[in-house]
Design a protein around this motif. Structure first.
Motif, PDB file in Angstrom:
ATOM      1  N   TYR A 124       0.979  -1.095  -0.334  1.00 38.88           N
ATOM      2  CA  TYR A 124       0.389  -0.210  -0.276  1.00 38.88           C
ATOM      3  C   TYR A 124       0.509   0.929   0.039  1.00 38.88           C
ATOM      4  N   CYS A 125       0.132   2.540  -0.300  1.00 36.28           N
ATOM      5  CA  CYS A 125       1.035   3.681  -0.609  1.00 36.28           C
ATOM      6  C   CYS A 125       0.380   3.934   1.140  1.00 36.28           C
ATOM      7  N   ALA A 126       1.685   4.775   1.738  1.00 40.03           N
ATOM      8  CA  ALA A 126       1.062   5.090   3.451  1.00 40.03           C
ATOM      9  C   ALA A 126      -0.412   6.382   3.683  1.00 40.03           C
ATOM     10  N   PRO A 127       0.510   7.851   3.202  1.00 38.85           N
ATOM     11  CA  PRO A 127      -0.733   7.958   2.775  1.00 38.85           C
ATOM     12  C   PRO A 127      -1.852   8.647   1.905  1.00 38.85           C
ATOM     13  N   HIS A 128      -1.699   7.288   1.407  1.00 34.03           N
ATOM     14  CA  HIS A 128      -2.865   6.884   0.168  1.00 34.03           C
ATOM     15  C   HIS A 128      -3.501   5.675   0.483  1.00 34.03           C
ATOM     16  N   GLU A 129      -3.321   4.510   1.191  1.00 27.42           N
ATOM     17  CA  GLU A 129      -4.092   3.531   1.824  1.00 27.42           C
ATOM     18  C   GLU A 129      -5.590   3.804   1.515  1.00 27.42           C
ATOM     19  N   LEU A 130      -5.402   4.803   2.995  1.00 31.04           N
ATOM     20  CA  LEU A 130      -7.178   5.187   2.789  1.00 31.04           C
ATOM     21  C   LEU A 130      -8.083   5.372   1.253  1.00 31.04           C
ATOM     22  N   ALA A 131      -7.695   6.195   0.866  1.00 30.51           N
ATOM     23  CA  ALA A 131      -7.612   6.128  -1.037  1.00 30.51           C
ATOM     24  C   ALA A 131      -8.263   5.096  -2.010  1.00 30.51           C
ATOM     25  N   GLY A 132      -6.887   3.876  -1.514  1.00 34.47           N
ATOM     26  CA  GLY A 132      -7.620   2.699  -1.945  1.00 34.47           C
ATOM     27  C   GLY A 132      -6.257   2.846  -2.500  1.00 34.47           C
ATOM     28  N   MET A 133      -5.267   3.204  -2.693  1.00 42.21           N
ATOM     29  CA  MET A 133      -3.760   2.645  -3.310  1.00 42.21           C
ATOM     30  C   MET A 133      -3.280   1.796  -2.710  1.00 42.21           C
ATOM     31  N   VAL A 134      -3.531   0.650  -2.949  1.00 41.74           N
ATOM     32  CA  VAL A 134      -2.963  -0.372  -2.796  1.00 41.74           C
ATOM     33  C   VAL A 134      -2.769  -1.628  -3.715  1.00 41.74           C
ATOM     34  N   GLY A 135      -1.457  -2.420  -3.581  1.00 39.41           N
ATOM     35  CA  GLY A 135      -1.659  -3.478  -5.116  1.00 39.41           C
ATOM     36  C   GLY A 135      -0.761  -4.581  -4.787  1.00 39.41           C
ATOM     37  N   ARG A 136      -0.905  -5.707  -6.149  1.00 40.33           N
ATOM     38  CA  ARG A 136      -0.499  -6.928  -5.220  1.00 40.33           C
ATOM     39  C   ARG A 136      -0.134  -7.606  -6.628  1.00 40.33           C
ATOM     40  N   ILE A 137       1.595  -8.556  -6.403  1.00 40.54           N
ATOM     41  CA  ILE A 137       2.355  -9.256  -7.199  1.00 40.54           C
ATOM     42  C   ILE A 137       2.909 -10.040  -6.395  1.00 40.54           C
ATOM     43  N   ILE A 138       2.280 -11.511  -7.442  1.00 41.88           N
ATOM     44  CA  ILE A 138       2.193 -12.956  -7.088  1.00 41.88           C
ATOM     45  C   ILE A 138       3.510 -13.366  -7.633  1.00 41.88           C
ATOM     46  N   VAL A 139       4.454 -13.860  -6.728  1.00 36.17           N
ATOM     47  CA  VAL A 139       6.141 -14.115  -7.135  1.00 36.17           C
ATOM     48  C   VAL A 139       5.963 -15.588  -7.427  1.00 36.17           C
ATOM     49  N   GLY A 140       6.003 -15.852  -8.749  1.00 37.46           N
ATOM     50  CA  GLY A 140       6.431 -17.765  -8.824  1.00 37.46           C
ATOM     51  C   GLY A 140       4.610 -17.989  -8.629  1.00 37.46           C
ATOM     52  N   ARG A 141       4.356 -19.220  -8.080  1.00 38.21           N
ATOM     53  CA  ARG A 141       3.725 -20.484  -8.194  1.00 38.21           C
ATOM     54  C   ARG A 141       3.328 -19.503  -6.474  1.00 38.21           C
ATOM     55  N   PRO A 142       1.999 -19.396  -6.608  1.00 38.13           N
ATOM     56  CA  PRO A 142       1.172 -18.308  -4.803  1.00 38.13           C
ATOM     57  C   PRO A 142       1.060 -19.614  -4.174  1.00 38.13           C
ATOM     58  N   VAL A 143       1.525 -20.426  -3.553  1.00 40.58           N
ATOM     59  CA  VAL A 143       1.985 -21.365  -2.119  1.00 40.58           C
ATOM     60  C   VAL A 143       1.253 -20.444  -1.080  1.00 40.58           C
ATOM     61  N   TRP A 144       1.720 -19.298  -1.304  1.00 39.28           N
ATOM     62  CA  TRP A 144       1.119 -18.875   0.048  1.00 39.28           C
ATOM     63  C   TRP A 144       0.647 -17.461   0.098  1.00 39.28           C
ATOM     64  N   GLN A 145      -0.781 -17.270   0.233  1.00 41.03           N
ATOM     65  CA  GLN A 145      -2.446 -16.108  -0.070  1.00 41.03           C
ATOM     66  C   GLN A 145      -2.329 -15.145   1.472  1.00 41.03           C
ATOM     67  N   PRO A 146      -2.543 -14.755   1.847  1.00 43.38           N
ATOM     68  CA  PRO A 146      -2.827 -13.872   2.744  1.00 43.38           C
ATOM     69  C   PRO A 146      -4.622 -14.001   2.581  1.00 43.38           C
ATOM     70  N   GLN A 147      -4.659 -14.185   3.945  1.00 47.90           N
ATOM     71  CA  GLN A 147      -6.120 -14.024   4.799  1.00 47.90           C
ATOM     72  C   GLN A 147      -7.165 -12.716   4.423  1.00 47.90           C
ATOM     73  N   PRO A 148      -7.998 -13.193   3.741  1.00 44.58           N
ATOM     74  CA  PRO A 148      -8.947 -11.466   3.839  1.00 44.58           C
ATOM     75  C   PRO A 148      -8.904 -10.953   4.542  1.00 44.58           C
ATOM     76  N   LEU A 149      -8.587  -9.754   4.117  1.00 51.16           N
ATOM     77  CA  LEU A 149      -8.627  -8.612   5.498  1.00 51.16           C
ATOM     78  C   LEU A 149     -10.123  -8.524   6.785  1.00 51.16           C
ATOM     79  N   ASP A 150      -9.410  -8.076   8.114  1.00 50.35           N
ATOM     80  CA  ASP A 150     -10.861  -7.815   8.549  1.00 50.35           C
ATOM     81  C   ASP A 150     -11.353  -6.767   8.769  1.00 50.35           C
ATOM     82  N   HIS A 151     -12.439  -6.602   9.247  1.00 53.83           N
ATOM     83  CA  HIS A 151     -13.268  -5.321   8.641  1.00 53.83           C
ATOM     84  C   HIS A 151     -12.901  -3.872   9.390  1.00 53.83           C
TER      85      HIS A 151
END
Length: 175
Positions: A124-151
């Motif tokens: 994420y972008c620290a000053p713009h996270e609340l504006a939805g400035m986020v991204g995702r990178i997948i490296v190789g095979r996605p053997v590990w995935q994050p849990q969905p964010l809580d509320h």
């Protein structure tokens, strides 16, 4: 919240970079034998009202260097979702190195990070996270995935991430 120490550190780094003629020294030094470099633009419109990473989703091989580069004059960061970064939830593989670019302010400022551990990396972008400035990178095979964010973090953020399946099928997702 930005700590006073971070502001002072950033200001000192910017002054040091200015005296050297380049702020790009904030990035990791290039080393021979490292992997391919993939750029992710850190973007905003002319008014600064709309902010985003370009691409927002990217699939790369292990050992790829990701270069976050500021494309317009605005203050941004590229910061991994990790407890060491303002207590954010762990959204990078457990064995991966955490990162935080610090502030990229001038056009052309950049930060490099080499991703070697396979899995899904959310950032994420620290000053713009609340504006939805986020991204995702997948490296190789996605053997590990994050849990969905809580509320506490809100559904707005989770909805901004492109799906793992979409990134794997397209390789690169832009807004």
């Amino acid at each position: 919240m930005i700590a006073r120490r971070d502001i002072l550190k950033t200001g000192g780094l910017l002054l040091a970079g200015t005296s050297l003629g380049s702020v790009s020294s904030l990035a990791l030094p290039q080393q021979s034998g490292q992997g391919e470099v993939q750029e992710i633009g850190v973007r905003s419109d002319i008014t600064g009202a709309n902010v985003w990473f370009d691409p927002i989703g990217l699939h790369v091989k292990p050992g790829t260097v990701i270069r976050f580069i500021n494309r317009e004059a605005n203050a941004h960061t590229a910061t991994a979702y990790h407890p060491d970064n303002d207590g954010r939830p762990q959204r990078i593989p457990p064995d991966a190195d955490n990162w935080d670019s610090g502030y990229l302010v001038e056009v052309g400022d950049y930060f490099d990070v080499m991703l070697t551990v396979e899995g899904v990396y959310d950032y994420y972008c620290a000053p713009h996270e609340l504006a939805g400035m986020v991204g995702r990178i997948i490296v190789g095979r996605p053997v590990w995935q994050p849990q969905p964010l809580d509320h506490v973090d809100g559904d707005w953020t989770e909805a901004k991430f492109p799906s793992v399946d979409e990134i794997l099928s397209k390789g690169r997702i832009t807004l």
